[in-house]
Design a protein around this motif. Sequence first.
Motif, PDB file in Angstrom:
ATOM      1  N   LYS A   6       0.845  -1.142   0.090  1.00  0.00           N
ATOM      2  CA  LYS A   6      -0.017  -0.194  -0.036  1.00  0.00           C
ATOM      3  C   LYS A   6       0.728   1.637  -0.040  1.00  0.00           C
ATOM      4  O   LYS A   6       2.041   1.209   0.672  1.00  0.00           O
ATOM      5  N   THR A   7       0.385   2.293  -0.716  1.00  0.00           N
ATOM      6  CA  THR A   7       1.067   3.524  -0.783  1.00  0.00           C
ATOM      7  C   THR A   7       1.640   4.018   0.400  1.00  0.00           C
ATOM      8  O   THR A   7       2.586   4.334   0.785  1.00  0.00           O
ATOM      9  N   ALA A   8       0.676   4.179   1.532  1.00  0.00           N
ATOM     10  CA  ALA A   8       0.897   4.767   2.789  1.00  0.00           C
ATOM     11  C   ALA A   8       2.231   3.850   3.485  1.00  0.00           C
ATOM     12  O   ALA A   8       2.952   4.312   4.131  1.00  0.00           O
ATOM     13  N   VAL A   9       2.080   2.504   3.362  1.00  0.00           N
ATOM     14  CA  VAL A   9       3.105   1.700   3.895  1.00  0.00           C
ATOM     15  C   VAL A   9       4.478   1.925   3.146  1.00  0.00           C
ATOM     16  O   VAL A   9       5.406   2.149   3.790  1.00  0.00           O
ATOM     17  N   ALA A  10       4.467   2.013   1.832  1.00  0.00           N
ATOM     18  CA  ALA A  10       5.636   2.485   1.157  1.00  0.00           C
ATOM     19  C   ALA A  10       6.173   3.815   1.489  1.00  0.00           C
ATOM     20  O   ALA A  10       7.323   3.678   1.872  1.00  0.00           O
ATOM     21  N   ALA A  11       5.435   4.633   1.527  1.00  0.00           N
ATOM     22  CA  ALA A  11       5.723   6.121   2.260  1.00  0.00           C
ATOM     23  C   ALA A  11       6.458   5.839   3.505  1.00  0.00           C
ATOM     24  O   ALA A  11       7.594   6.598   3.816  1.00  0.00           O
ATOM     25  N   GLN A  12       5.986   4.989   4.467  1.00  0.00           N
ATOM     26  CA  GLN A  12       6.365   4.932   5.938  1.00  0.00           C
ATOM     27  C   GLN A  12       7.641   4.263   5.795  1.00  0.00           C
ATOM     28  O   GLN A  12       8.879   4.620   6.597  1.00  0.00           O
ATOM     29  N   GLN A  38      15.459   3.028 -11.301  1.00  0.00           N
ATOM     30  CA  GLN A  38      15.917   2.052 -12.260  1.00  0.00           C
ATOM     31  C   GLN A  38      15.364   0.831 -12.175  1.00  0.00           C
ATOM     32  O   GLN A  38      15.284   0.149 -12.961  1.00  0.00           O
ATOM     33  N   SER A  39      14.930   0.390 -10.862  1.00  0.00           N
ATOM     34  CA  SER A  39      14.190  -0.745 -10.674  1.00  0.00           C
ATOM     35  C   SER A  39      12.944  -0.962 -11.490  1.00  0.00           C
ATOM     36  O   SER A  39      12.610  -2.046 -11.741  1.00  0.00           O
ATOM     37  N   GLY A  40      12.130   0.256 -11.727  1.00  0.00           N
ATOM     38  CA  GLY A  40      10.992  -0.049 -12.387  1.00  0.00           C
ATOM     39  C   GLY A  40       9.917  -0.410 -11.448  1.00  0.00           C
ATOM     40  O   GLY A  40       8.788  -0.747 -11.983  1.00  0.00           O
ATOM     41  N   VAL A  41       9.957  -0.578 -10.287  1.00  0.00           N
ATOM     42  CA  VAL A  41       9.156  -0.777  -9.107  1.00  0.00           C
ATOM     43  C   VAL A  41       8.492   0.328  -8.554  1.00  0.00           C
ATOM     44  O   VAL A  41       9.038   1.161  -8.215  1.00  0.00           O
ATOM     45  N   VAL A  42       7.222   0.402  -8.559  1.00  0.00           N
ATOM     46  CA  VAL A  42       6.278   1.644  -8.142  1.00  0.00           C
ATOM     47  C   VAL A  42       6.652   1.902  -6.836  1.00  0.00           C
ATOM     48  O   VAL A  42       6.997   3.150  -6.469  1.00  0.00           O
ATOM     49  N   GLU A  43       6.673   1.022  -5.948  1.00  0.00           N
ATOM     50  CA  GLU A  43       6.900   1.115  -4.478  1.00  0.00           C
ATOM     51  C   GLU A  43       8.268   1.660  -4.191  1.00  0.00           C
ATOM     52  O   GLU A  43       8.681   2.576  -3.376  1.00  0.00           O
ATOM     53  N   GLU A  44       9.309   1.332  -5.176  1.00  0.00           N
ATOM     54  CA  GLU A  44      10.606   1.863  -4.948  1.00  0.00           C
ATOM     55  C   GLU A  44      10.687   3.252  -5.496  1.00  0.00           C
ATOM     56  O   GLU A  44      11.491   4.045  -4.973  1.00  0.00           O
ATOM     57  N   SER A  45       9.953   3.537  -6.484  1.00  0.00           N
ATOM     58  CA  SER A  45       9.723   5.158  -7.042  1.00  0.00           C
ATOM     59  C   SER A  45       9.222   6.020  -5.959  1.00  0.00           C
ATOM     60  O   SER A  45       9.751   7.108  -5.759  1.00  0.00           O
ATOM     61  N   PHE A  46       8.443   5.231  -4.935  1.00  0.00           N
ATOM     62  CA  PHE A  46       7.943   6.169  -3.984  1.00  0.00           C
ATOM     63  C   PHE A  46       8.859   6.513  -2.782  1.00  0.00           C
ATOM     64  O   PHE A  46       8.911   7.487  -2.527  1.00  0.00           O
ATOM     65  N   ILE A  47       9.474   5.579  -2.620  1.00  0.00           N
ATOM     66  CA  ILE A  47      10.814   5.780  -1.689  1.00  0.00           C
ATOM     67  C   ILE A  47      11.851   6.763  -2.288  1.00  0.00           C
ATOM     68  O   ILE A  47      12.401   7.611  -1.394  1.00  0.00           O
ATOM     69  N   ALA A  48      12.111   6.624  -3.382  1.00  0.00           N
ATOM     70  CA  ALA A  48      13.008   7.614  -4.176  1.00  0.00           C
ATOM     71  C   ALA A  48      12.339   8.848  -4.038  1.00  0.00           C
ATOM     72  O   ALA A  48      13.067   9.843  -3.734  1.00  0.00           O
ATOM     73  N   CYS A  49      11.256   9.196  -4.090  1.00  0.00           N
ATOM     74  CA  CYS A  49      10.374  10.422  -4.081  1.00  0.00           C
ATOM     75  C   CYS A  49      10.434  10.862  -2.606  1.00  0.00           C
ATOM     76  O   CYS A  49      10.796  12.285  -2.458  1.00  0.00           O
ATOM     77  N   THR A  50      10.172  10.163  -1.758  1.00  0.00           N
ATOM     78  CA  THR A  50      10.349  10.429  -0.351  1.00  0.00           C
ATOM     79  C   THR A  50      11.796  10.860   0.020  1.00  0.00           C
ATOM     80  O   THR A  50      11.861  12.084   0.658  1.00  0.00           O
ATOM     81  N   TRP A  51      12.642  10.262  -0.332  1.00  0.00           N
ATOM     82  CA  TRP A  51      14.104  10.801  -0.207  1.00  0.00           C
ATOM     83  C   TRP A  51      14.462  11.852  -0.808  1.00  0.00           C
ATOM     84  O   TRP A  51      15.171  12.855  -0.043  1.00  0.00           O
ATOM     85  N   SER A  52      14.246  12.147  -2.108  1.00  0.00           N
ATOM     86  CA  SER A  52      14.506  13.420  -2.668  1.00  0.00           C
ATOM     87  C   SER A  52      13.677  14.431  -2.223  1.00  0.00           C
ATOM     88  O   SER A  52      14.144  15.869  -2.106  1.00  0.00           O
ATOM     89  N   SER A  53      12.508  14.247  -1.587  1.00  0.00           N
ATOM     90  CA  SER A  53      11.796  15.645  -1.177  1.00  0.00           C
ATOM     91  C   SER A  53      12.415  15.995   0.392  1.00  0.00           C
ATOM     92  O   SER A  53      12.285  17.078   0.578  1.00  0.00           O
ATOM     93  N   HIS A  54      12.949  15.019   0.991  1.00  0.00           N
ATOM     94  CA  HIS A  54      13.391  15.224   2.061  1.00  0.00           C
ATOM     95  C   HIS A  54      14.697  16.353   2.108  1.00  0.00           C
ATOM     96  O   HIS A  54      15.230  17.006   3.174  1.00  0.00           O
ATOM     97  N   LEU A  55      15.191  16.332   0.846  1.00  0.00           N
ATOM     98  CA  LEU A  55      16.377  17.221   0.638  1.00  0.00           C
ATOM     99  C   LEU A  55      16.207  18.618   0.148  1.00  0.00           C
ATOM    100  O   LEU A  55      17.035  19.297  -0.486  1.00  0.00           O
ATOM    101  N   TYR A  56      14.955  19.127   0.159  1.00  0.00           N
ATOM    102  CA  TYR A  56      14.373  20.202  -0.591  1.00  0.00           C
ATOM    103  C   TYR A  56      15.185  21.386   0.020  1.00  0.00           C
ATOM    104  O   TYR A  56      15.507  22.327  -0.947  1.00  0.00           O
ATOM    105  N   LYS A  57      15.657  21.581   1.340  1.00  0.00           N
ATOM    106  CA  LYS A  57      16.507  22.648   1.666  1.00  0.00           C
ATOM    107  C   LYS A  57      17.814  22.743   1.006  1.00  0.00           C
ATOM    108  O   LYS A  57      18.644  23.775   1.057  1.00  0.00           O
ATOM    109  N   GLN A  58      18.326  21.627   0.541  1.00  0.00           N
ATOM    110  CA  GLN A  58      19.414  21.687  -0.094  1.00  0.00           C
ATOM    111  C   GLN A  58      19.731  21.738  -1.896  1.00  0.00           C
ATOM    112  O   GLN A  58      20.474  21.632  -2.444  1.00  0.00           O
TER     113      GLN A  58
END
Length: 205
Positions: A6-12, A38-58
């Motif tokens: 689930k999306t919420a679980v992937a985000a967590q 690059q994995s092509g897995v939707v849930e892994e893309s969500f994790i990538a998005c979470t991590w990149s968004s955490h760096l917004y101040k940089q």
Amino acid sequence: MVYGVKTAVAAQIGKENFLAVKEKSKREIFELCEQLWQSGVVEESFIACTWSSHLYKQYEPADFVLFEKWVDRYVDNWASCDTLCNHTVGSFIERFPAFLAELKKWAVSANRWMRRAAAVSLIIPARKGMFLPDIFEIADILLTDNEDLVQKGYGWMLKVASQQHPEEVFDYVMRQRAIMPRTALRYAIEKMPPEWKARAMEKPR
């Protein structure tokens, strides 16, 4: 490809595991995000998005090239598109509004996900009342787009903008409703008063 998480679980999962990488440099974290994309897995893309968004101040202007690459090369579904663009790209545009001109280039891309991204990257700024002239300009570019998901994307952008600028967005819809696809129109007017909705949905004379 999906794991079925689930999306919420992937985000967590993304949030919790960011603790293990947060001491790395921005470049190193972006490289990890690239591998997840690059994995092509939707849930892994969500994790990538979470991590990149955490760096917004940089974020720096040069980062735009990488974000554009992710949209163009890896995004292949609406969920990944919206997760990346609502947060990472949207936060970047708030910090560096000169790059609104680049979003307008996305809006004429042959890649439908780039075109949707041009609109949904402005969802969070629109919620804050920002960039209304640019929102209308991107809506104009996408106005008669044949792709349902692009129509929904710019309709959503207009709907959110209408919450801070109701009269301006209503006037825009009334000007364009003769050629605006009904899918986009319904999204755009969703939060408007019933009498405005009725007027917008009337067949133009």
